[in-house]
Each structure stands twice: as C-alpha cells, then as structure tokens.
Design an enzyme around this catalytic site. Structure first.
Site, mmCIF file in Angstrom:
data_model
loop_
_atom_site.group_PDB
_atom_site.id
_atom_site.type_symbol
_atom_site.label_atom_id
_atom_site.label_comp_id
_atom_site.label_asym_id
_atom_site.label_seq_id
_atom_site.Cartn_x
_atom_site.Cartn_y
_atom_site.Cartn_z
ATOM 1 N N PRO A 127 -7.876 -5.978 -1.481
ATOM 2 C CG PRO A 127 -9.165 -5.008 0.187
ATOM 3 C CD PRO A 127 -9.191 -5.389 -1.264
ATOM 4 C CB CYS A 128 -5.339 -9.860 0.414
ATOM 5 S SG CYS A 128 -6.477 -9.760 -0.961
ATOM 6 C CB SER A 129 -2.854 -10.281 5.066
ATOM 7 O OG SER A 129 -3.519 -9.157 5.601
#
Length: 349
Positions: A23-25
């Site tokens: 998960p990341c941005s």
C-alpha cells in the site's frame, strides 16, 4: 481503452494504487517550466530489502510463470527499485517513462490463469512497461492488444500481490491500470496524478467530489486511510508553488508525500493498506534524478539517471539502498555495483 471522467476542476489530481502488494501513495506533479516530478510513499508491514537496480537495454526476458511464459527483449534500459529480491515495484526508463505498483486489496482480480495463454508474473508488470515503451500514450495503446495474462504470487510475508499500476512520463501524461474481474480497466488522462489504494479509481474520484475545492463541503480529511490520503495528496499537490530549480522542485514534491505518509505506530496485521511508511521516493523525470528517503534514517540519497550507461551488453548493477542507507548520503550514482542477473518471483502453484 480510454475512459472519460467527471467535469472536475482542471487542477484535479487523479489516482492509482499499485505496488507489489504494497500500500502506498503516488503523486505526479507538473511544475513550472515543464518540470515533471513523481513522488511515492512505500507503506508496508516490514522492510522488503529494497534495492536500486540498473537494467541495460537488449535484455532477453522470460515471463515469470510456471507454464507458457511470454518472452520479449527490452528496448530500453531502466533504473528500478526491487522488493524482496523478487519483483520490480517501481522505476523509470531511459526515455522518462515511470511506473509504480500499489496495493489494491479485495477488488483486484487478474482472472484465473489459463496455461494456454502466455503469461508474465505480476513481479514483472512494472518492468514490462519500462522495457518496452517510451511514453504513457504508447503503453496505453499497446495495452489494448495484450494477449498475455498477469499471474500473481504470495509474498514472503504471506500477502498476495493484489496490485494496480500507474504510468507517468516526462510530458506529464498519466494512466492507471486496474484488473477487475479478469479485465484490464485503463484510466488515461493528465489529470490522473494521485494514487493510493482501494477502492477502485472511479470510486476514489467520486469520493474526492465531496471535499472543498473539488466541489463538495467536507473539510480536508486527516486519517491514514487510502481515501483520506488521496484527498490530501490531491489538495496539496495542486497548491505547490513554482520551483526556482529542480532541487527545489524535488523538495516540494517530498513535502507532499511526507504529508500523506503513515507514521510508525501500532500496526494492524489485517490492514496492510494502512501500514507505516518505510521509504519515500521522488523521480525527477525531466531532470533525470531518482531520490530515495528511508523513514529509518535522516538522510536523502539520489542517483543521476543521465550518468548511467544503458547500452546493450552492460552488466546489471545494484545498490542495496534500504540495507546500506546509514552509509549513504547525497549522490550515490557511483555506488552502483555489478551484480548477478535478477530472478523474478514465480507462482509455482
């Protein structure tokens, strides 16, 4: 396939979520004077032995699948970051095409593997685009005629590689590709500059419309969830000032992705999509620098992509940046060392 979107403000930044189950941005920013930067946070449950790796052009590739692999020869050289020594989870090629994968829990579905069709491993998905295409538009057009399948696998920590991918280039173009119910959904537009995790892209855009400056009345949210991070990234990226030089531009990009990072704290093993940020990167697509910042160390390092020899026949090179970060600082281009060929992880089930 190109998809239209809602008539939101021109300053709208889109989304995407993809990373080898990380998960990341991700934020794409077109700054003044045509400068283009891409920043991302890498949020996960543990360090993944992430390393910089250089691939020259002309490499013979074989799909990382148990049966009927797709084969290709790399047209372009690339500088990437690998994870768990089994996957490319982000990178940029010598033409300035950038790609990132991020986690898409629950809704990602590549379809049941059919050994009658050629396949590549999800561990190679980023690498396939970097190897073969110079621009987002070229990659999106090619996606329409892909006949091979994407095959998943289980990561060392037990999580499946349920991801989506974002593409960017130095013109500021952007695309998001998600596999839903076995079919690729492609969102291609320069406005699609933000990405986080679930829900799917169309739902993230709809949620964004609830907030101030994007058509709604809700104030800026502050939780660590993917939807809240998406809104904050969109808001802060659109308000960045014009940088006076590329170093300042990179610093401005870091200011946004630091804002949407997830601090260290009590993790929730059932929600890898809200894990702590373990590192951040910024790609200066027009200036040719690739920055790395570990959240376990106070220093920032970078590699000058313009100084890398991508000629066919060159050896692969590597810098174990996550492991060696306390020994590094500033320009670490000369720290890249020849290494043995990379082996992509294969789903053998």
């Amino acid at each position: 396939m190109r998809r239209s979107v809602f008539a939101l403000p021109v300053c709208l930044v889109g989304l995407i979520s993809a990373s080898t189950a990380l998960p990341c941005s991700r934020v794409l920013w077109v700054a003044g004077d045509g400068q283009v930067f891409v920043g991302r946070t890498q949020d996960w449950t543990e360090k993944a032995n992430s390393s910089f790796r250089v691939y020259p052009r002309g490499m013979e590739r074989t799909g990382a699948v148990a049966e009927n692999p797709h084969k290709w020869t790399s047209k372009y050289g690339s500088l990437v970051i690998t994870g768990y020594d089994l996957a490319t989870h982000e990178g940029v090629n010598e033409k300035g095409l950038s790609a990132h994968i991020l986690y898409l829990a629950g809704e990602c579905d590549y379809g049941k593997r059919d050994p009658k069709l050629e396949g590549i491993g999800v561990t190679q998905w980023v690498q396939y685009f970097l190897d073969n295409y110079a621009t987002v538009a070229e990659a999106v057009e090619a996606q329409k005629s892909f006949t091979f399948q994407i095959d998943s696998l289980i990561l060392p920590n037990g999580f499946p590689t349920l991801v989506h991918i974002s593409l960017s280039d130095k013109s500021g173009d952007s695309a998001v590709i998600e596999y839903i119910s076995g079919k690729a959904k492609v969102y291609h537009d320069k406005r699609f500059t933000v990405m986080t995790n679930e829900p799917t892209y169309d739902k993230q855009i709809e949620n964004l419309k609830k907030y101030r400056t994007f058509g709604g009345d809700n104030p800026l949210p502050g939780e660590r969830t993917p939807t809240d991070r998406f809104v904050r990234a969109a808001y802060y990226a659109q308000n960045l000032p014009k940088p006076t030089n590329r170093d300042e531009g990179a610093a401005f990009m870091f200011s946004v992705i630091r804002n949407v990072s997830v601090p260290f704290g009590k993790p929730d093993p059932k929600k890898p999509n809200v894990s702590s940020t373990i590192f951040r990167t910024v790609q200066d697509l027009t200036g040719g620098r690739y920055y790395f910042e570990s959240t376990y160390a106070p220093n920032v390092v970078w590699i000058d992509v313009t100084k890398i020899d991508f000629n066919k026949g060159q050896s692969e090179k590597e810098l174990k940046v996550e492991k060696e970060i306390f020994k590094l600082n500033g320009d670490v281009t000369d720290k890249l060392e020849k290494t043995k060929p990379f082996v992509f992880g294969v789903n053998k089930s």
